[in-house]
Design a protein around this motif. Structure first.
Motif, PDB file in Angstrom:
ATOM      1  N   ASN A 179     -59.442  47.584-133.229  1.00 21.49           N
ATOM      2  CA  ASN A 179     -60.026  46.246-133.212  1.00 21.49           C
ATOM      3  C   ASN A 179     -61.257  46.161-134.128  1.00 21.49           C
ATOM      4  OD1 ASN A 179     -59.932  43.593-132.540  1.00 21.49           O
ATOM      5  ND2 ASN A 179     -60.966  43.817-130.578  1.00 21.49           N
ATOM      6  N   ILE A 180     -61.226  46.918-135.206  1.00 20.53           N
ATOM      7  CA  ILE A 180     -62.265  46.829-136.239  1.00 20.53           C
ATOM      8  C   ILE A 180     -61.631  46.062-137.390  1.00 20.53           C
ATOM      9  CG2 ILE A 180     -63.787  48.099-137.775  1.00 20.53           C
ATOM     10  CD1 ILE A 180     -63.603  50.449-135.874  1.00 20.53           C
ATOM     11  N   VAL A 181     -61.884  44.762-137.426  1.00 27.72           N
ATOM     12  CA  VAL A 181     -61.200  43.895-138.377  1.00 27.72           C
ATOM     13  C   VAL A 181     -62.212  43.275-139.333  1.00 27.72           C
ATOM     14  CG1 VAL A 181     -59.596  41.972-138.589  1.00 27.72           C
ATOM     15  CG2 VAL A 181     -59.540  43.386-136.546  1.00 27.72           C
ATOM     16  N   GLU A 182     -61.824  43.174-140.583  1.00 27.41           N
ATOM     17  CA  GLU A 182     -62.604  42.510-141.626  1.00 27.41           C
ATOM     18  C   GLU A 182     -64.019  43.072-141.770  1.00 27.41           C
ATOM     19  OE1 GLU A 182     -62.508  38.337-140.898  1.00 27.41           O
ATOM     20  OE2 GLU A 182     -60.335  38.240-140.929  1.00 27.41           O
ATOM     21  N   ARG A 183     -64.104  44.371-141.792  1.00 23.93           N
ATOM     22  CA  ARG A 183     -65.394  45.036-142.015  1.00 23.93           C
ATOM     23  C   ARG A 183     -65.247  46.021-143.163  1.00 23.93           C
ATOM     24  NH1 ARG A 183     -68.376  45.555-136.952  1.00 23.93           N
ATOM     25  NH2 ARG A 183     -68.265  43.511-136.006  1.00 23.93           N
ATOM     26  N   ASP A 184     -66.336  46.292-143.833  1.00 22.48           N
ATOM     27  CA  ASP A 184     -66.342  47.343-144.845  1.00 22.48           C
ATOM     28  C   ASP A 184     -66.610  48.666-144.146  1.00 22.48           C
ATOM     29  OD1 ASP A 184     -65.840  45.657-146.951  1.00 22.48           O
ATOM     30  OD2 ASP A 184     -67.967  45.252-147.313  1.00 22.48           O
ATOM     31  N   ILE A 185     -65.882  49.690-144.562  1.00 22.31           N
ATOM     32  CA  ILE A 185     -65.973  50.977-143.889  1.00 22.31           C
ATOM     33  C   ILE A 185     -65.979  52.094-144.924  1.00 22.31           C
ATOM     34  CG2 ILE A 185     -63.478  51.235-143.582  1.00 22.31           C
ATOM     35  CD1 ILE A 185     -64.120  52.351-140.791  1.00 22.31           C
ATOM     36  N   SER A 186     -66.669  53.159-144.603  1.00 26.76           N
ATOM     37  CA  SER A 186     -66.675  54.359-145.437  1.00 26.76           C
ATOM     38  C   SER A 186     -66.427  55.564-144.541  1.00 26.76           C
ATOM     39  CB  SER A 186     -68.009  54.531-146.153  1.00 26.76           C
ATOM     40  OG  SER A 186     -68.263  53.442-147.002  1.00 26.76           O
ATOM     41  N   VAL A 187     -65.517  56.432-144.972  1.00 22.80           N
ATOM     42  CA  VAL A 187     -65.203  57.645-144.215  1.00 22.80           C
ATOM     43  C   VAL A 187     -65.579  58.836-145.083  1.00 22.80           C
ATOM     44  CG1 VAL A 187     -63.404  58.963-143.053  1.00 22.80           C
ATOM     45  CG2 VAL A 187     -63.314  56.468-143.049  1.00 22.80           C
ATOM     46  N   TYR A 188     -66.430  59.708-144.549  1.00 20.17           N
ATOM     47  CA  TYR A 188     -66.913  60.878-145.271  1.00 20.17           C
ATOM     48  C   TYR A 188     -66.394  62.142-144.607  1.00 20.17           C
ATOM     49  CZ  TYR A 188     -70.249  57.504-147.122  1.00 20.17           C
ATOM     50  OH  TYR A 188     -70.825  56.418-147.713  1.00 20.17           O
ATOM     51  N   GLN A 189     -65.933  63.085-145.430  1.00 20.85           N
ATOM     52  CA  GLN A 189     -65.514  64.390-144.928  1.00 20.85           C
ATOM     53  C   GLN A 189     -66.665  65.361-145.119  1.00 20.85           C
ATOM     54  OE1 GLN A 189     -62.152  66.013-146.957  1.00 20.85           O
ATOM     55  NE2 GLN A 189     -62.013  67.774-145.613  1.00 20.85           N
ATOM     56  N   VAL A 190     -67.086  65.982-144.023  1.00 24.47           N
ATOM     57  CA  VAL A 190     -68.216  66.901-144.063  1.00 24.47           C
ATOM     58  C   VAL A 190     -67.667  68.331-144.044  1.00 24.47           C
ATOM     59  CG1 VAL A 190     -70.325  67.619-142.918  1.00 24.47           C
ATOM     60  CG2 VAL A 190     -69.605  65.237-142.795  1.00 24.47           C
ATOM     61  N   SER A 238     -71.307  43.299-139.067  1.00 19.24           N
ATOM     62  CA  SER A 238     -70.826  41.974-139.468  1.00 19.24           C
ATOM     63  C   SER A 238     -72.008  41.126-139.925  1.00 19.24           C
ATOM     64  CB  SER A 238     -70.108  41.292-138.309  1.00 19.24           C
ATOM     65  OG  SER A 238     -71.023  41.018-137.272  1.00 19.24           O
ATOM     66  N   GLU A 239     -71.717  40.072-140.657  1.00 22.95           N
ATOM     67  CA  GLU A 239     -72.773  39.237-141.207  1.00 22.95           C
ATOM     68  C   GLU A 239     -73.185  38.128-140.258  1.00 22.95           C
ATOM     69  OE1 GLU A 239     -71.374  37.915-144.983  1.00 22.95           O
ATOM     70  OE2 GLU A 239     -71.146  39.943-145.729  1.00 22.95           O
ATOM     71  N   PHE A 240     -72.601  38.095-139.070  1.00 27.15           N
ATOM     72  CA  PHE A 240     -72.901  37.038-138.112  1.00 27.15           C
ATOM     73  C   PHE A 240     -74.299  37.230-137.541  1.00 27.15           C
ATOM     74  CE2 PHE A 240     -73.061  35.660-133.675  1.00 27.15           C
ATOM     75  CZ  PHE A 240     -72.824  34.306-133.843  1.00 27.15           C
ATOM     76  N   THR A 241     -75.083  36.200-137.581  1.00 25.40           N
ATOM     77  CA  THR A 241     -76.372  36.207-136.913  1.00 25.40           C
ATOM     78  C   THR A 241     -76.440  34.987-136.005  1.00 25.40           C
ATOM     79  OG1 THR A 241     -77.454  34.951-138.652  1.00 25.40           O
ATOM     80  CG2 THR A 241     -77.533  37.364-138.832  1.00 25.40           C
ATOM     81  N   TRP A 242     -77.242  35.064-135.001  1.00 24.57           N
ATOM     82  CA  TRP A 242     -77.344  33.981-134.030  1.00 24.57           C
ATOM     83  C   TRP A 242     -77.960  32.725-134.650  1.00 24.57           C
ATOM     84  CZ3 TRP A 242     -78.351  35.551-128.365  1.00 24.57           C
ATOM     85  CH2 TRP A 242     -77.451  36.537-128.003  1.00 24.57           C
ATOM     86  N   SER A 278     -63.188  54.358-148.788  1.00 24.08           N
ATOM     87  CA  SER A 278     -64.230  53.354-148.834  1.00 24.08           C
ATOM     88  C   SER A 278     -63.572  52.027-149.164  1.00 24.08           C
ATOM     89  CB  SER A 278     -65.273  53.704-149.894  1.00 24.08           C
ATOM     90  OG  SER A 278     -66.304  52.742-149.883  1.00 24.08           O
ATOM     91  N   GLY A 279     -63.730  51.064-148.272  1.00 20.53           N
ATOM     92  CA  GLY A 279     -63.113  49.764-148.506  1.00 20.53           C
ATOM     93  C   GLY A 279     -63.075  48.938-147.236  1.00 20.53           C
ATOM     94  N   SER A 280     -62.167  47.996-147.200  1.00 21.15           N
ATOM     95  CA  SER A 280     -62.041  47.090-146.066  1.00 21.15           C
ATOM     96  C   SER A 280     -61.141  47.707-145.000  1.00 21.15           C
ATOM     97  CB  SER A 280     -61.448  45.761-146.533  1.00 21.15           C
ATOM     98  OG  SER A 280     -61.235  44.918-145.426  1.00 21.15           O
ATOM     99  N   THR A 281     -61.340  47.282-143.763  1.00 18.57           N
ATOM    100  CA  THR A 281     -60.501  47.780-142.668  1.00 18.57           C
ATOM    101  C   THR A 281     -59.227  46.961-142.514  1.00 18.57           C
ATOM    102  OG1 THR A 281     -61.651  46.384-141.067  1.00 18.57           O
ATOM    103  CG2 THR A 281     -62.470  48.625-141.362  1.00 18.57           C
ATOM    104  N   GLU A 282     -59.050  45.945-143.329  1.00 13.03           N
ATOM    105  CA  GLU A 282     -57.875  45.088-143.239  1.00 13.03           C
ATOM    106  C   GLU A 282     -56.612  45.894-143.554  1.00 13.03           C
ATOM    107  OE1 GLU A 282     -56.393  41.590-142.029  1.00 13.03           O
ATOM    108  OE2 GLU A 282     -58.514  42.003-142.263  1.00 13.03           O
ATOM    109  N   ASN A 283     -55.785  46.143-142.559  1.00 18.94           N
ATOM    110  CA  ASN A 283     -54.532  46.893-142.677  1.00 18.94           C
ATOM    111  C   ASN A 283     -54.747  48.291-143.256  1.00 18.94           C
ATOM    112  OD1 ASN A 283     -52.984  44.780-141.626  1.00 18.94           O
ATOM    113  ND2 ASN A 283     -52.862  43.820-143.632  1.00 18.94           N
ATOM    114  N   ALA A 284     -55.894  48.893-142.995  1.00 20.02           N
ATOM    115  CA  ALA A 284     -56.193  50.229-143.511  1.00 20.02           C
ATOM    116  C   ALA A 284     -55.808  51.283-142.475  1.00 20.02           C
ATOM    117  CB  ALA A 284     -57.670  50.350-143.832  1.00 20.02           C
TER     118      ALA A 284
END
Length: 123
Positions: free
Chosen positions: A37-48, A81-85, A58-64
Motif C-alpha cells: 500500500n505504498i502508492v505514488e511515492r518516490d522510493i530508493s532501495v540501497y544494498q549495503v 507525500s506532499e500533502f500538508t494540512w 530508484s524511482g516511483s512505486t507505481e507497479n514497481a
C-alpha cells in the motif's frame, strides 16, 4: 514420590517444541510496493555490503517490484507525500477524524478503564 508440577510440565513441553524447530533459509525475496500500500511515492532501495552502499532501485512505486538477495542488508527510503494540512483543510479534518481522533479516543478510553480497575482493586 513428589508429583510433577504444572510449571515443570510446561517448561518440558516448551523445550521439546523448541528442539523440533529447524533453521530456515530464505531464497530471494520479491517485494511488490502495491501490496504494501505504498502508492505514488518516490522510493530508493540501497544494498549495503562490506564494500559500500549501492543503489538497487530508484524511482516511483507505481507497479514497481524488486527482488532482494537475503545475503545482503538493504535500506529502503520512501519519500514523504506532499500533502500538508494547510493545502486542503477539509481533507485534513477528515484525516484527523478518521485516524488521529479515533486513536486518541481509544487511548483515553483504555486509560480510563485501566485507572478504574486500579481504583477498584485498591479500594
Amino acid at each position: 514420590m513428589r508429583p510433577i508440577s504444572f510449571f515443570q510440565i510446561t517448561i518440558s513441553f516448551f523445550l521439546l517444541l523448541s528442539s523440533l524447530c529447524l533453521p530456515a533459509a530464505a531464497s530471494n525475496v520479491s517485494i511488490n510496493f502495491n501490496d504494501l500500500n505504498i502508492v505514488e511515492r518516490d522510493i530508493s532501495v540501497y544494498q549495503v555490503s562490506e564494500t559500500g552502499v549501492s543503489v538497487i532501485y530508484s524511482g516511483s512505486t507505481e507497479n514497481a517490484s524488486i527482488s532482494l538477495n537475503p545475503d545482503y542488508s538493504y535500506q529502503i527510503v520512501v519519500e514523504p507525500s506532499e500533502f500538508t494540512w494547510i493545502d486542503d483543510p477539509r481533507n485534513a479534518l477528515t484525516y484527523f477524524i478518521d485516524t488521529a481522533a479515533g486513536q486518541t479516543i481509544s487511548f483515553f478510553g483504555g486509560a480510563l478503564v485501566f485507572v478504574g480497575i486500579v481504583k477498584l482493586i485498591f479500594r
